[in-house]
Design a protein around this motif. Structure first.
Motif, PDB file in Angstrom:
ATOM      1  N   UNK A 261      43.709  24.003  26.303  1.00  0.00           N
ATOM      2  CA  UNK A 261      43.950  24.182  27.724  1.00  0.00           C
ATOM      3  C   UNK A 261      44.033  25.663  28.052  1.00  0.00           C
ATOM      4  N   UNK A 262      43.549  26.013  29.229  1.00  0.00           N
ATOM      5  CA  UNK A 262      43.685  27.370  29.734  1.00  0.00           C
ATOM      6  C   UNK A 262      44.151  27.319  31.175  1.00  0.00           C
ATOM      7  N   UNK A 263      44.949  28.310  31.567  1.00  0.00           N
ATOM      8  CA  UNK A 263      45.412  28.390  32.952  1.00  0.00           C
ATOM      9  C   UNK A 263      45.281  29.824  33.454  1.00  0.00           C
ATOM     10  N   UNK A 264      45.071  29.942  34.752  1.00  0.00           N
ATOM     11  CA  UNK A 264      45.050  31.257  35.380  1.00  0.00           C
ATOM     12  C   UNK A 264      46.488  31.735  35.527  1.00  0.00           C
ATOM     13  N   UNK A 265      46.732  33.005  35.221  1.00  0.00           N
ATOM     14  CA  UNK A 265      48.070  33.574  35.305  1.00  0.00           C
ATOM     15  C   UNK A 265      48.184  34.555  36.473  1.00  0.00           C
ATOM     16  N   UNK A 266      47.097  35.304  36.732  1.00  0.00           N
ATOM     17  CA  UNK A 266      47.157  36.250  37.837  1.00  0.00           C
ATOM     18  C   UNK A 266      46.025  37.254  37.814  1.00  0.00           C
ATOM     19  N   UNK A 267      46.095  38.170  38.750  1.00  0.00           N
ATOM     20  CA  UNK A 267      45.076  39.203  38.911  1.00  0.00           C
ATOM     21  C   UNK A 267      45.747  40.543  39.164  1.00  0.00           C
ATOM     22  N   UNK A 268      45.127  41.589  38.685  1.00  0.00           N
ATOM     23  CA  UNK A 268      45.552  42.961  38.957  1.00  0.00           C
ATOM     24  C   UNK A 268      44.352  43.743  39.475  1.00  0.00           C
ATOM     25  N   UNK A 269      44.593  44.727  40.288  1.00  0.00           N
ATOM     26  CA  UNK A 269      43.577  45.703  40.668  1.00  0.00           C
ATOM     27  C   UNK A 269      42.262  45.077  41.136  1.00  0.00           C
ATOM     28  N   UNK A 270      42.321  44.129  42.033  1.00  0.00           N
ATOM     29  CA  UNK A 270      41.114  43.461  42.528  1.00  0.00           C
ATOM     30  C   UNK A 270      40.482  44.296  43.641  1.00  0.00           C
ATOM     31  N   UNK A 271      39.171  44.495  43.533  1.00  0.00           N
ATOM     32  CA  UNK A 271      38.415  45.216  44.553  1.00  0.00           C
ATOM     33  C   UNK A 271      37.077  44.524  44.758  1.00  0.00           C
ATOM     34  N   UNK A 272      36.529  44.659  45.982  1.00  0.00           N
ATOM     35  CA  UNK A 272      35.230  44.095  46.332  1.00  0.00           C
ATOM     36  C   UNK A 272      34.312  45.237  46.800  1.00  0.00           C
ATOM     37  N   UNK A 273      33.713  45.985  45.878  1.00  0.00           N
ATOM     38  CA  UNK A 273      32.925  47.156  46.255  1.00  0.00           C
ATOM     39  C   UNK A 273      31.612  46.873  46.977  1.00  0.00           C
ATOM     40  N   UNK A 274      31.110  45.621  46.885  1.00  0.00           N
ATOM     41  CA  UNK A 274      29.800  45.328  47.456  1.00  0.00           C
ATOM     42  C   UNK A 274      29.775  43.889  47.977  1.00  0.00           C
ATOM     43  N   UNK A 275      29.077  43.697  49.086  1.00  0.00           N
ATOM     44  CA  UNK A 275      28.926  42.356  49.661  1.00  0.00           C
ATOM     45  C   UNK A 275      27.941  41.537  48.822  1.00  0.00           C
ATOM     46  N   UNK A 276      28.211  40.233  48.765  1.00  0.00           N
ATOM     47  CA  UNK A 276      27.325  39.297  48.074  1.00  0.00           C
ATOM     48  C   UNK A 276      26.549  38.534  49.142  1.00  0.00           C
ATOM     49  N   UNK A 277      25.277  38.867  49.289  1.00  0.00           N
ATOM     50  CA  UNK A 277      24.432  38.191  50.264  1.00  0.00           C
ATOM     51  C   UNK A 277      23.999  36.834  49.719  1.00  0.00           C
TER      52      UNK A 277
END
Length: 154
Positions: free
Chosen positions: A88-104
């Motif tokens: 089993x795997x679970x998501x724990x969290x996120x750090x330093x998230x950025x979206x530098x470019x749009x996804x068309x």
């Protein structure tokens, strides 16, 4: 590159600090964007109104939600790596998230990842910090850059 297949967490621990193989390309379709909008209740026209986006958006096409690329991290990591003993795997969290470019719409994405740190976690688990960069085919800047943390159990 081929998917990295490991026997157990002990073998996985030898990958701490190492870069993973590049993932396969995933095409982001309008149907996926619409489904994400339904799941998150984010129906902003730039995502779901093809005609309006074509006419008024600076991108001249619909754009995927930024959080859609983050949501794909688990799937993309799973495509890069398999640990046979993990139950089993679970998501724990996120750090330093950025979206530098749009996804068309109709862009192709893939993950470049690195195992930053592996820590012991109770009940036969490990907490893993991943460095993730979601690359857009043909683009200079990635769609998403994030430090992703997950927990895996044997």
């Amino acid at each position: 590159m081929a998917k990295l297949i490991l026997e157990d967490l002990e073998e996985f621990k030898t990958y701490e600090g190492k870069t993973l193989p590049s993932g396969e390309w995933i095409t982001i379709t309008q149907e996926m964007i619409n489904d994400f909008a339904k799941a998150t209740l984010d129906f902003q026209w730039i995502h779901v109104d093809v005609e309006k986006a074509t006419q008024y958006s600076p991108f001249k096409k619909p754009v995927a939600h930024g959080f859609m690329s983050v949501s794909l991290l688990s799937k993309m990591l799973g495509d890069l790596l398999q640990i046979k003993s993990v139950t089993m795997g679970v998501n724990y969290g996120l750090n330093k998230v950025r979206f530098p470019n749009a996804v068309l719409v109709d862009s192709k994405l893939r993950l470049n990842g690195k195992v930053v740190a592996i820590e012991e976690y109770p009940e036969n688990g490990v907490k893993v910090t991943w460095s993730c960069s979601v690359i857009i085919e043909g683009a200079d800047k990635p769609a998403c850059v994030a430090e992703f943390i997950s927990i895996m159990f044997e």
